[in-house]
Design a protein around this motif. Structure first.
Motif, PDB file in Angstrom:
ATOM      1  N   LEU A 178       0.828  -1.201   0.000  1.00  0.00           N
ATOM      2  CA  LEU A 178       0.000   0.000   0.000  1.00  0.00           C
ATOM      3  C   LEU A 178       0.864   1.253   0.000  1.00  0.00           C
ATOM      4  CD1 LEU A 178      -2.921  -0.823   2.426  1.00  0.00           C
ATOM      5  CD2 LEU A 178      -3.133  -0.046   0.074  1.00  0.00           C
ATOM      6  N   GLY A 179       2.016   1.131   0.627  1.00  0.00           N
ATOM      7  CA  GLY A 179       2.905   2.270   0.730  1.00  0.00           C
ATOM      8  C   GLY A 179       3.369   2.801  -0.618  1.00  0.00           C
ATOM      9  N   ILE A 216       1.411   2.871  -3.346  1.00  0.00           N
ATOM     10  CA  ILE A 216       0.322   3.392  -4.178  1.00  0.00           C
ATOM     11  C   ILE A 216       0.438   4.916  -4.233  1.00  0.00           C
ATOM     12  CG2 ILE A 216      -2.188   3.656  -4.382  1.00  0.00           C
ATOM     13  CD1 ILE A 216      -2.465   0.972  -3.042  1.00  0.00           C
ATOM     14  N   PRO A 217       0.426   5.492  -5.426  1.00  0.00           N
ATOM     15  CA  PRO A 217       0.588   6.944  -5.499  1.00  0.00           C
ATOM     16  C   PRO A 217      -0.585   7.670  -4.846  1.00  0.00           C
ATOM     17  CG  PRO A 217       0.043   6.020  -7.653  1.00  0.00           C
ATOM     18  CD  PRO A 217       0.257   4.870  -6.735  1.00  0.00           C
ATOM     19  N   SER A 218      -0.303   8.828  -4.306  1.00  0.00           N
ATOM     20  CA  SER A 218      -1.360   9.611  -3.675  1.00  0.00           C
ATOM     21  C   SER A 218      -2.343  10.073  -4.740  1.00  0.00           C
ATOM     22  CB  SER A 218      -0.773  10.836  -2.990  1.00  0.00           C
ATOM     23  OG  SER A 218       0.045  10.419  -1.943  1.00  0.00           O
ATOM     24  N   SER A 219      -3.520  10.397  -4.276  1.00  0.00           N
ATOM     25  CA  SER A 219      -4.550  10.845  -5.184  1.00  0.00           C
ATOM     26  C   SER A 219      -4.124  12.109  -5.915  1.00  0.00           C
ATOM     27  CB  SER A 219      -5.822  11.133  -4.386  1.00  0.00           C
ATOM     28  OG  SER A 219      -6.713  11.876  -5.166  1.00  0.00           O
ATOM     29  N   ALA A 220      -4.501  12.153  -7.182  1.00  0.00           N
ATOM     30  CA  ALA A 220      -4.206  13.346  -7.973  1.00  0.00           C
ATOM     31  C   ALA A 220      -5.120  14.505  -7.576  1.00  0.00           C
ATOM     32  CB  ALA A 220      -4.372  13.023  -9.447  1.00  0.00           C
ATOM     33  N   TRP A 221      -5.981  14.239  -6.617  1.00  0.00           N
ATOM     34  CA  TRP A 221      -6.967  15.245  -6.218  1.00  0.00           C
ATOM     35  C   TRP A 221      -6.477  16.094  -5.069  1.00  0.00           C
ATOM     36  CZ3 TRP A 221     -11.963  15.962  -8.149  1.00  0.00           C
ATOM     37  CH2 TRP A 221     -12.294  15.099  -9.188  1.00  0.00           C
ATOM     38  N   LEU A 268      -8.903  17.375  -2.197  1.00  0.00           N
ATOM     39  CA  LEU A 268      -8.819  16.512  -1.030  1.00  0.00           C
ATOM     40  C   LEU A 268      -7.409  16.664  -0.501  1.00  0.00           C
ATOM     41  CD1 LEU A 268     -10.485  13.304  -2.507  1.00  0.00           C
ATOM     42  CD2 LEU A 268     -11.544  15.151  -1.235  1.00  0.00           C
ATOM     43  N   ASN A 269      -7.278  16.911   0.771  1.00  0.00           N
ATOM     44  CA  ASN A 269      -5.972  17.002   1.426  1.00  0.00           C
ATOM     45  C   ASN A 269      -5.259  18.332   1.171  1.00  0.00           C
ATOM     46  OD1 ASN A 269      -6.440  14.287   2.108  1.00  0.00           O
ATOM     47  ND2 ASN A 269      -5.513  13.624   0.197  1.00  0.00           N
ATOM     48  N   THR A 293     -10.592  19.006   3.379  1.00  0.00           N
ATOM     49  CA  THR A 293     -11.252  18.416   2.214  1.00  0.00           C
ATOM     50  C   THR A 293     -12.295  19.405   1.729  1.00  0.00           C
ATOM     51  OG1 THR A 293     -12.272  16.402   1.331  1.00  0.00           O
ATOM     52  CG2 THR A 293     -13.114  17.207   3.420  1.00  0.00           C
ATOM     53  N   LEU A 326     -17.035  17.281  -3.404  1.00  0.00           N
ATOM     54  CA  LEU A 326     -16.786  16.800  -4.765  1.00  0.00           C
ATOM     55  C   LEU A 326     -18.139  16.548  -5.435  1.00  0.00           C
ATOM     56  CD1 LEU A 326     -14.057  14.137  -3.910  1.00  0.00           C
ATOM     57  CD2 LEU A 326     -13.671  16.415  -4.858  1.00  0.00           C
ATOM     58  N   MET A 357      -0.926   8.605   4.196  1.00  0.00           N
ATOM     59  CA  MET A 357      -0.598   7.252   3.736  1.00  0.00           C
ATOM     60  C   MET A 357      -0.431   6.313   4.917  1.00  0.00           C
ATOM     61  SD  MET A 357      -0.428   5.455   1.173  1.00  0.00           S
ATOM     62  CE  MET A 357      -0.369   6.543  -0.223  1.00  0.00           C
ATOM     63  N   SER A 392      -2.412   2.742   5.826  1.00  0.00           N
ATOM     64  CA  SER A 392      -1.770   1.494   6.187  1.00  0.00           C
ATOM     65  C   SER A 392      -2.356   0.949   7.482  1.00  0.00           C
ATOM     66  CB  SER A 392      -0.267   1.721   6.351  1.00  0.00           C
ATOM     67  OG  SER A 392       0.253   2.245   5.150  1.00  0.00           O
ATOM     68  N   ASN A 404     -16.783   9.357  -4.630  1.00  0.00           N
ATOM     69  CA  ASN A 404     -16.237  10.327  -3.669  1.00  0.00           C
ATOM     70  C   ASN A 404     -15.738   9.671  -2.383  1.00  0.00           C
ATOM     71  OD1 ASN A 404     -16.921  12.160  -5.540  1.00  0.00           O
ATOM     72  ND2 ASN A 404     -18.525  13.175  -4.355  1.00  0.00           N
ATOM     73  N   ARG A 410     -11.807   9.762  -1.203  1.00  0.00           N
ATOM     74  CA  ARG A 410     -11.368  10.224   0.122  1.00  0.00           C
ATOM     75  C   ARG A 410     -10.559   9.156   0.846  1.00  0.00           C
ATOM     76  NH1 ARG A 410     -16.185  13.387  -0.019  1.00  0.00           N
ATOM     77  NH2 ARG A 410     -15.537  15.571  -0.001  1.00  0.00           N
ATOM     78  N   GLY A 470      -8.411   7.441  -0.801  1.00  0.00           N
ATOM     79  CA  GLY A 470      -7.137   7.404  -1.504  1.00  0.00           C
ATOM     80  C   GLY A 470      -7.148   6.657  -2.830  1.00  0.00           C
ATOM     81  N   THR A 474      -8.416   5.929  -6.838  1.00  0.00           N
ATOM     82  CA  THR A 474      -8.805   6.731  -7.995  1.00  0.00           C
ATOM     83  C   THR A 474      -9.332   5.816  -9.086  1.00  0.00           C
ATOM     84  OG1 THR A 474      -6.794   6.584  -9.328  1.00  0.00           O
ATOM     85  CG2 THR A 474      -6.773   8.182  -7.523  1.00  0.00           C
ATOM     86  N   ARG A 529      -2.490  -6.589  -3.468  1.00  0.00           N
ATOM     87  CA  ARG A 529      -3.052  -5.332  -2.984  1.00  0.00           C
ATOM     88  C   ARG A 529      -4.565  -5.406  -2.913  1.00  0.00           C
ATOM     89  NH1 ARG A 529      -1.494  -0.751  -6.715  1.00  0.00           N
ATOM     90  NH2 ARG A 529      -1.015  -2.425  -8.183  1.00  0.00           N
TER      91      ARG A 529
END
Lengths: 252, 137
Positions: free
Chosen positions: A9-10, A12-17, A21-22, A233, A236, B1, B5, B76, B80, B82, B84, B119
């Motif tokens: 999981l580490g 996985i790229p962060s959301s492009a949003w 968000l964030n 946040t 959306l 992140m 986890s 949505n 939220r 994480g 996509t 995953r």
């Protein structure tokens, strides 16, 4: 194996949003680690009233059953309403209007686990509530009364006032087509809803909802909710445009 | 992140994190007691409201192929948490555990979606009733 999953999981790229968000919202109190401090004191407007502005999220169990904390015989059903509720339960809520992408009732708009954003505009004596999948609500704080013979509507008409630190919103003018929850507690055009919000601290509210619908219930009844702030946040879009469930909803 | 986890380390929490904007009653459409484990190749991910769908081709022992459509959470909620629209792609091999549609159609409500490398993605089902949305915070 669990740690294996974590390690993967580490990567996985962060959301492009990240900008919606964030994105760190200004005015949010933070700890040394930069995280929102959700137990910081209630923010206040210049006039000392609580500033209710924020993105808030309801609690799932009340979305499914607004009377989740009550025994079933504590809901003061009128006989016909009890019958209708039993009918809806017996077919697993297959006639739920929200499953047809129709609007949500008040209070379901507040209890659903899709956030609402409350914006306080003191200079205009108005508050606005925005939603992801539904029309906004305007809450007039200018002292006007509720309409006496309102055109029935999905969303109703809302006025607000302060009672000490509590924001109290009264609404009427509903069309009776909304369900109070997914389970199907019914409403009629006689429905009046009162919401009493108290911002306990930065990240938490209490919400007492009073359901007053003499055609469906023998007396007004109250439920208590506890919306929490979603920090950093924004809302959306959620347009209900690909509803494939309907034709497959067979009920029992 | 790190928080994501933390959610992943506990199966219980993972189930709780599965949210459900319950656009509809789970039980009106799916049979909680009729489970299925589908192993197949993703043909399409429909990342739209009110629910995402993962379409997959599942081969049987005799070489036949059946297309299944498995419903997930609303976009949505997943965003939220994480995920996509690119977290699962056409051609991915996936294993989906879910509940089957009551009407006999080849549809399921996903309890879990696992990629071939282990995953777990798209934790989200309209079946769970625990409050989990926004657990990332």
């Amino acid at each position: 194996m669990r740690y294996f999953v974590v390690a993967l999981l580490g990567v996985i790229p962060s959301s492009a949003w990240a900008q919606w968000l964030n994105y760190p919202v200004k005015g949010t109190p933070r700890g040394p680690d930069g995280k929102a401090n959700l137990t910081a004191p209630t923010p206040r407007r210049p006039d000392g009233k609580p500033d209710m502005t924020g993105v808030w999220m309801g609690v799932t169990k009340y979305m499914i059953n607004i009377a989740a904390d009550m025994k079933e015989d504590e809901v003061p059903f009128q006989p016909a309403a009890a019958q209708e509720y039993q009918r809806r339960r017996a077919n697993e809520s297959k006639d739920d209007p929200s499953a047809r992408c129709l609007p949500l009732s008040l209070p379901l708009k507040q209890t659903i686990t899709s956030p609402f954003k409350l914006i306080d505009i003191p200079a205009k004596e108005e508050m606005v509530m925005l939603y992801e999948g539904a029309r906004h609500r305007e809450i007039f704080m200018d002292g006007r009364p509720l309409p006496k013979d309102p055109e029935p509507s999905w969303y109703g008409y809302s006025i607000g006032r302060w009672d000490g630190d509590d924001l109290v919103i009264d609404s009427n003018g509903f069309n009776g087509m909304g369900w109070l929850d997914i389970n199907g507690h019914p409403t009629s055009e006689a429905l009046r809803v009162s919401e009493r919000y108290r911002r306990i601290d930065f990240g938490h509210m209490s919400l007492e909802i009073t359901i007053d619908d003499p055609k469906m219930y023998t007396k007004p009844w109250k439920v208590k909710e506890s919306p929490r702030l979603l920090p950093d946040t924004e809302l959306l879009e959620a347009v209900c445009e690909n509803n494939q469930d309907l034709e497959h909803m067979v009920g029992k | 992140m790190r928080n994501k986890s933390l959610i992943a380390v506990s199966g219980f929490l993972l189930a709780a994190a599965a949210q459900l904007f319950a656009h509809h009653s789970f039980a009106a459409e799916f049979d909680a007691n009729k489970r299925v484990t589908l192993k197949g190749t993703v043909t399409k991910v429909d990342w739209r409201n009110p629910h995402i769908y993962v379409y997959l081709n599942v081969k049987d022992e005799r070489g036949g192929v059946t297309e299944w459509a498995c419903e997930g959470g609303p976009p949505n909620v997943l965003l939220r948490e994480g995920w996509t629209r690119n977290s699962v792609k056409e051609g991915d091999e996936v294993t989906i555990d879910g509940a089957v549609a009551k009407d006999g159609s080849k549809r399921c409500n996903s309890r879990s979606v696992n990629l071939a490398d282990g995953r777990k993605v798209f934790a989200g089902s309209s079946e769970d009733s625990a409050d989990g949305a926004g657990k990332k915070q």
